[in-house]
Scaffold this motif. Structure first.
Motif, mmCIF file in Angstrom:
data_model
loop_
_atom_site.group_PDB
_atom_site.id
_atom_site.type_symbol
_atom_site.label_atom_id
_atom_site.label_comp_id
_atom_site.label_asym_id
_atom_site.label_seq_id
_atom_site.Cartn_x
_atom_site.Cartn_y
_atom_site.Cartn_z
ATOM 1 N N ARG A 79 19.372 52.220 51.097
ATOM 2 C CA ARG A 79 19.843 53.202 52.083
ATOM 3 C C ARG A 79 21.344 53.429 51.967
ATOM 4 O O ARG A 79 21.854 54.505 52.311
ATOM 5 C CB ARG A 79 19.484 52.744 53.500
ATOM 6 N N ALA A 80 22.069 52.407 51.489
ATOM 7 C CA ALA A 80 23.514 52.541 51.314
ATOM 8 C C ALA A 80 23.873 53.282 50.038
ATOM 9 O O ALA A 80 25.064 53.478 49.751
ATOM 10 C CB ALA A 80 24.163 51.153 51.314
ATOM 11 N N GLY A 81 22.874 53.666 49.249
ATOM 12 C CA GLY A 81 23.127 54.450 48.050
ATOM 13 C C GLY A 81 23.124 53.679 46.753
ATOM 14 O O GLY A 81 23.433 54.236 45.695
ATOM 15 N N TRP A 82 22.777 52.395 46.802
ATOM 16 C CA TRP A 82 22.713 51.623 45.561
ATOM 17 C C TRP A 82 21.568 52.131 44.695
ATOM 18 O O TRP A 82 20.502 52.496 45.222
ATOM 19 C CB TRP A 82 22.474 50.153 45.860
ATOM 20 N N PRO A 83 21.727 52.114 43.377
ATOM 21 C CA PRO A 83 20.592 52.415 42.501
ATOM 22 C C PRO A 83 19.493 51.369 42.697
ATOM 23 O O PRO A 83 19.769 50.212 43.026
ATOM 24 C CB PRO A 83 21.193 52.328 41.091
ATOM 25 N N LEU A 84 18.245 51.787 42.491
ATOM 26 C CA LEU A 84 17.104 50.902 42.689
ATOM 27 C C LEU A 84 17.241 49.615 41.885
ATOM 28 O O LEU A 84 17.043 48.510 42.404
ATOM 29 C CB LEU A 84 15.819 51.636 42.300
ATOM 30 N N ASN A 85 17.570 49.724 40.615
ATOM 31 C CA ASN A 85 17.676 48.566 39.732
ATOM 32 C C ASN A 85 18.700 47.559 40.264
ATOM 33 O O ASN A 85 18.449 46.351 40.329
ATOM 34 C CB ASN A 85 18.065 49.023 38.331
ATOM 35 N N ARG A 86 19.848 48.072 40.671
ATOM 36 C CA ARG A 86 20.920 47.201 41.166
ATOM 37 C C ARG A 86 20.524 46.542 42.486
ATOM 38 O O ARG A 86 20.775 45.340 42.694
ATOM 39 C CB ARG A 86 22.181 48.028 41.346
ATOM 40 N N ALA A 87 19.901 47.294 43.382
ATOM 41 C CA ALA A 87 19.533 46.753 44.689
ATOM 42 C C ALA A 87 18.541 45.611 44.560
ATOM 43 O O ALA A 87 18.715 44.534 45.159
ATOM 44 C CB ALA A 87 18.953 47.857 45.564
ATOM 45 N N ARG A 88 17.474 45.821 43.795
ATOM 46 C CA ARG A 88 16.445 44.780 43.660
ATOM 47 C C ARG A 88 17.006 43.536 42.963
ATOM 48 O O ARG A 88 16.828 42.406 43.420
ATOM 49 C CB ARG A 88 15.252 45.319 42.871
ATOM 50 N N LYS A 89 17.692 43.745 41.836
ATOM 51 C CA LYS A 89 18.111 42.595 41.032
ATOM 52 C C LYS A 89 19.261 41.828 41.673
ATOM 53 O O LYS A 89 19.366 40.602 41.513
ATOM 54 C CB LYS A 89 18.470 43.048 39.621
#
Length: 437
Positions: free
Chosen positions: A304-314
């Motif tokens: 929700r803060a705009g992080w890319p999916l890959n970065r958020a999960r990992k």
């Protein structure tokens, strides 16, 4: 008299301005309670192990064989129940699973030998394997991608609530009515849930309780909604499949270790009996509940803060992997509560890791493949546990219950798993499913 000159029919307003309903969270609550019951039935043997070991006389190696029977059947069941959920749908597939595992859980009350417990655990493992493929499939059907990590974290927290409820209730049932009654009472819970599930669950499109705005929100992702099955031979061609399978194979055995050996560790290391195990285990598994929901919430917040999916999960998975590392000191802790807090941190981090690892499946695969991929990963985790359990048994048998090496493995394996996942999928991209039958 009310003026109706400017009134409009319900639903005529701009849907983009309407806040979506919340019925999907009722479904999430059902998944949470099913997972709670699943873990109550699963954990009860670990709680009663010190008592049953004295009454029946099994060795550490024999106990590891009973645990292996559960894990082997669980691995086989994941192959079977993935197909059941696809063939009959989430509603019927999940119902079949919980009915069978409730019967198997109650059946433990009838056995008195090592072989008998092995058979009972085998049937329980076979049926309980249906829980996570069906629950992940239900989350995929009822939640858009942006909410799936949180929904997964919430229902996955049921594992921890089950682990909290067990030491709170099972010792009292055992002391008051005997250990067979504990198996019967906890096993019966599944049939109560089954009634609610059959009355409540439908696909969102068929449910009369889902409004237009909520259905639109649930279907807001642009992804393939076909129910076409994806064969395993197709899934195994994709690096995304191997990333999830590797993560489960390496880290699931650690959770099995906590579940089945933690009461024995506290009994051996600090002399806790069945009546004194409750509070330390409740504290540990309360922390795991926070970790499960917190891990899912944190990655969803990052998105929700705009992080890319890959970065958020990992990033969240890396944080969880680092929080497990202190468990290497648990076996040398001089006080019970120091050890409990260290272990509680590690188990909380495991559940935060698990919530995000499960969610990567819906990140990387279309809905038609989710159940099969989760089944593959769960089977890999059960096979990993099947290999780790005899190792644990032999280490404890021949080092006279020394846990140093085992906790060192727990401390390092998540970092290894995350490294392997990143090598396989540097970016969490959707797998291309062309060529399926």
């Amino acid at each position: 008299m009310t003026d109706t000159t400017n009134s409009e029919p319900r639903g005529a307003e701009d849907e983009s301005s309407v806040r979506p309903g919340s019925y999907r969270w009722t479904i999430c609550a059902l998944l949470f309670f099913a997972t709670t019951i699943n873990y109550v039935d699963r954990q009860i043997l670990g709680l009663l192990a010190p008592l049953l070991q004295k009454e029946i006389g099994w060795t550490e190696v024999e106990y590891s064989a009973i645990v292996m029977a559960f894990q082997a059947a669980y691995a086989v069941g994941l192959v079977f129940f993935g197909r059941v959920v696809y063939r009959f749908g989430t509603k019927i597939g999940y119902g079949i699973a919980i009915a069978l595992w409730s019967v198997a859980a109650m059946g433990h009350a009838l056995v008195r030998t090592v072989v008998g417990f092995g058979v009972a655990r085998g049937f329980l493992g076979l049926a309980e394997s249906g829980n996570f493929p069906a629950a992940i499939k239900a989350v995929t059907e009822w939640f858009p991608r942006r909410e799936r990590a949180l929904a997964t974290g919430i229902f996955n927290a049921g594992a921890n609530i089950g682990a909290v409820a067990s030491p709170a209730v099972v010792p009292w049932l055992t002391v008051t009515y005997g250990w067979p009654a504990a198996f019967i009472a906890t096993g019966a819970l599944g049939f109560i849930w089954l009634i609610a599930w059959l009355l409540v669950y439908e696909l969102p499109e068929r449910s009369k309780r889902v409004g237009r705005s909520e259905l639109s929100f649930i279907r807001s992702d642009s992804e393939d909604s076909t129910s076409e099955n994806v064969p395993w031979r197709v899934l195994l061609r994709h690096r995304q499949t191997w990333a999830f399978v590797t993560g489960k194979f390496l880290t699931d055995p650690i959770w099995w270790f906590y579940l089945f050996w933690l009461p024995k560790f506290l009994n051996t290391q600090y002399g806790l009996t069945i009546t004194s195990l409750g509070l330390p285990l409740i504290v540990i598994y309360t922390l795991t509940s926070i970790g499960s929901i917190g891990g899912g919430w944190l990655s969803s917040k990052c998105l929700r803060a705009g992080w890319p999916l890959n970065r958020a999960r990992k990033a969240v998975m890396l944080l969880c992997a680092l929080l497990v590392v202190p468990i290497v000191a648990a076996s040398g802790a001089t006080t019970l509560w120091t050890s409990v807090l260290i272990i509680g941190l590690a188990t909380a981090a495991h559940q935060g890791w698990s919530a995000n690892l499960f969610t990567t499946v819906s990140d990387m695969f279309p809905k038609k493949a989710v159940g099969s991929v989760v089944g593959l990963g769960g089977m890999a985790g059960a096979v990993g546990g099947l290999l780790f359990s005899p190792f644990v048994g032999y280490v404890l048998e021949y080092t006279h219950n020394t846990y140093v090496l085992l906790f060192a493995i727990c401390a390092s394996v998540y970092l290894v798993a995350l490294g392997a996942i990143h090598l396989l999928v540097p970016r969490l991209e959707q797998a291309r499913m062309e060529g399926t039958a």
